[in-house]
Write an enzyme that holds these catalytic residues in place. Structure first.
Site, PDB file in Angstrom:
ATOM      1  N   HIS A 266     -11.206   6.512  19.355  1.00 42.28           N
ATOM      2  CA  HIS A 266     -11.202   5.381  18.660  1.00 42.28           C
ATOM      3  C   HIS A 266      -9.970   5.126  17.771  1.00 42.28           C
ATOM      4  O   HIS A 266      -9.332   5.874  17.188  1.00 42.28           O
ATOM      5  CB  HIS A 266     -12.516   5.588  17.485  1.00 42.28           C
TER       6      HIS A 266
ATOM      7  N   HIS B 267       3.327   0.593  25.013  1.00 40.73           N
ATOM      8  CA  HIS B 267       3.460   0.944  26.499  1.00 40.73           C
ATOM      9  C   HIS B 267       3.451   2.386  26.718  1.00 40.73           C
ATOM     10  O   HIS B 267       3.537   3.194  25.724  1.00 40.73           O
ATOM     11  CB  HIS B 267       4.942   0.414  26.763  1.00 40.73           C
TER      12      HIS B 267
HETATM   13  C1  LIG Z   1      -9.388  11.537   5.959  1.00 40.73           C
HETATM   14  C2  LIG Z   1     -10.974  11.308   5.865  1.00 40.73           C
HETATM   15  C3  LIG Z   1     -11.906  11.387   7.148  1.00 40.73           C
HETATM   16  C4  LIG Z   1     -11.447  12.263   5.118  1.00 40.73           C
HETATM   17  O1  LIG Z   1     -12.832  12.061   4.631  1.00 40.73           O
HETATM   18  P1  LIG Z   1     -13.443  13.139   3.614  1.00 40.73           P
HETATM   19  O2  LIG Z   1     -13.563  14.548   4.184  1.00 40.73           O
HETATM   20  O3  LIG Z   1     -14.975  12.559   3.277  1.00 40.73           O
HETATM   21  O4  LIG Z   1     -12.694  13.222   2.305  1.00 40.73           O
HETATM   22  P2  LIG Z   1     -12.946  12.869   0.801  1.00 40.73           P
HETATM   23  O5  LIG Z   1     -13.076  11.521   0.478  1.00 40.73           O
HETATM   24  O6  LIG Z   1     -13.949  13.793   0.236  1.00 40.73           O
HETATM   25  O7  LIG Z   1     -11.297  13.297   0.024  1.00 40.73           O
HETATM   26  C5  LIG Z   1     -11.203  14.587   0.141  1.00 40.73           C
HETATM   27  C6  LIG Z   1      -9.409  14.674  -0.368  1.00 40.73           C
HETATM   28  O8  LIG Z   1      -8.552  13.986   0.660  1.00 40.73           O
HETATM   29  C7  LIG Z   1      -8.135  12.795   0.169  1.00 40.73           C
HETATM   30  N1  LIG Z   1      -7.905  11.866   1.048  1.00 40.73           N
HETATM   31  C8  LIG Z   1      -9.266  11.323   1.885  1.00 40.73           C
HETATM   32  N2  LIG Z   1      -8.706  10.520   2.714  1.00 40.73           N
HETATM   33  C9  LIG Z   1      -7.348  10.426   2.446  1.00 40.73           C
HETATM   34  C10 LIG Z   1      -6.433   9.580   3.360  1.00 40.73           C
HETATM   35  N3  LIG Z   1      -6.527   8.751   4.207  1.00 40.73           N
HETATM   36  N4  LIG Z   1      -5.032   9.975   2.839  1.00 40.73           N
HETATM   37  C11 LIG Z   1      -4.659  10.611   1.859  1.00 40.73           C
HETATM   38  N5  LIG Z   1      -5.614  11.259   1.253  1.00 40.73           N
HETATM   39  C12 LIG Z   1      -6.832  11.359   1.232  1.00 40.73           C
HETATM   40  C13 LIG Z   1      -8.875  12.448  -1.371  1.00 40.73           C
HETATM   41  O9  LIG Z   1      -8.332  11.796  -2.180  1.00 40.73           O
HETATM   42  C14 LIG Z   1      -9.210  13.778  -1.726  1.00 40.73           C
HETATM   43  O10 LIG Z   1      -8.235  14.258  -2.326  1.00 40.73           O
HETATM   44  P3  LIG Z   1      -8.522  15.288  -3.623  1.00 40.73           P
HETATM   45  O11 LIG Z   1      -9.241  16.332  -3.061  1.00 40.73           O
HETATM   46  O12 LIG Z   1      -7.265  15.683  -4.242  1.00 40.73           O
HETATM   47  O13 LIG Z   1      -9.374  14.593  -4.559  1.00 40.73           O
HETATM   48  C15 LIG Z   1     -11.185   9.909   5.475  1.00 40.73           C
HETATM   49  O14 LIG Z   1     -10.816   9.992   4.034  1.00 40.73           O
HETATM   50  C16 LIG Z   1     -10.489   8.847   6.028  1.00 40.73           C
HETATM   51  O15 LIG Z   1      -9.407   8.326   5.987  1.00 40.73           O
HETATM   52  N6  LIG Z   1     -11.213   8.224   7.212  1.00 40.73           N
HETATM   53  C17 LIG Z   1     -10.887   7.178   7.875  1.00 40.73           C
HETATM   54  C18 LIG Z   1     -11.775   5.830   7.575  1.00 40.73           C
HETATM   55  C19 LIG Z   1     -11.512   4.616   8.558  1.00 40.73           C
HETATM   56  O16 LIG Z   1     -10.681   4.768   9.204  1.00 40.73           O
HETATM   57  N7  LIG Z   1     -12.362   3.964   8.604  1.00 40.73           N
HETATM   58  C20 LIG Z   1     -12.342   2.654   9.554  1.00 40.73           C
HETATM   59  C21 LIG Z   1     -13.553   3.073  10.265  1.00 40.73           C
HETATM   60  S1  LIG Z   1     -13.533   1.516  11.548  1.00 40.73           S
END
Ligand SMILES: CC(C)(COP(=O)(O)OP(=O)(O)OC[C@H]1O[C@@H](n2cnc3c(N)ncnc32)[C@H](O)[C@@H]1OP(=O)(O)O)[C@@H](O)C(=O)NCCC(=O)NCCS
Length: 205
Positions: free
Chosen positions: A144, A135
């Site tokens: 999104h 709410h």
């Molecule tokens: C947060 C996010 C945007 C980061 O993306 P990115 O910049 O490409 O990150 P990387 O995959 O290069 O990871 C970088 C670091 O962050 C960490 N990390 C990435 N996503 C994380 C998350 N959600 N929670 C905790 N740690 C995370 C990785 O383990 C990595 O750690 P390290 O440097 O110690 O190895 C992405 O991982 C994420 O969670 N996106 C959301 C996806 C989603 O919701 N999809 C649904 C679509 S409908």
């Protein structure tokens, strides 16, 4: 014949097309700027790009933008509005939306999502599969909320922010604009604009 155009032949677009059919749209066609190289998106044809869509707008009873990028989705939505497009709200039959919630045009609410009383959503918002918005939340244009994410009561999410899959936001927290909340994060305090937050509790990355 109720014919829906979807701009953006993406995976997200497929979910929109599927949802639209369940909502009574008899025909769904995609438009994408990769046309004419790209001719199909799953079960649906791609029949033009943005220009072709704008030139043939009168043939469609509605247009939805199927682009996941929040900024691009909003830009395309505005372009279509300026051209006179009808931008319906698509709400999957299994979504539970309070009659006291307000949803801006061009937004989509997918299967199993819940939006509770007095929440207010801007234009071009995505409430993805199984996400919940409790709410009195206020979501800006182009927000999104990813699958399975949960917003407690009174949460504010400013323009173009993206709440990742399975993330949670504590009640009354304000999330700034252009923020990314990573998958599975728990946001327990207000955030600045344009930050990427991950973890439990969520911290800037
Ligand atoms: C947060 C996010 C945007 C980061 O993306 P990115 O910049 O490409 O990150 P990387 O995959 O290069 O990871 C970088 C670091 O962050 C960490 N990390 C990435 N996503 C994380 C998350 N959600 N929670 C905790 N740690 C995370 C990785 O383990 C990595 O750690 P390290 O440097 O110690 O190895 C992405 O991982 C994420 O969670 N996106 C959301 C996806 C989603 O919701 N999809 C649904 C679509 S409908």
């Amino acid at each position: 014949m109720k014919h829906l155009a979807v701009l953006g032949a993406s995976g997200h677009g497929k979910v929109i097309a599927d949802c639209a059919e369940l909502c009574g749209w008899e025909q769904v066609s995609f438009f994408d700027d990769r046309w004419p190289e790209l001719k199909v998106n799953g079960h649906w044809p791609v029949i033009g790009g943005t220009n072709e869509l704008i030139e043939t707008l009168s043939q469609f009873q509605g247009v939805v933008v199927g682009i996941g990028n929040n900024g691009i989705r909003l830009t395309k939505l505005q372009q279509l509005l300026d051209a006179g497009a009808q931008l319906p709200v698509l709400q999957h039959p299994s979504a539970q939306v309070s009659r006291y919630a307000r949803i801006g045009l061009g937004s989509v609410v997918f299967a199993g999502a819940v939006i509770n009383a007095d929440s207010e959503l801007g234009k071009g918002v995505i409430i993805n599969t199984g996400a919940t918005v409790d709410h009195d939340c206020v979501l800006g244009d182009g927000v999104h909320i990813s699958p399975g994410a949960n917003l407690a009561g009174g949460v504010v999410v400013a323009e173009r922010s993206w709440i990742g899959i399975g993330a949670s936001v504590r009640q009354l927290v304000r999330i700034g604009s252009d923020v990314v909340v990573g998958a599975g994060a728990a946001v327990v305090a207000d955030t600045a604009d344009a930050v990427i937050l991950v973890g439990v509790p969520a911290r800037p990355r």
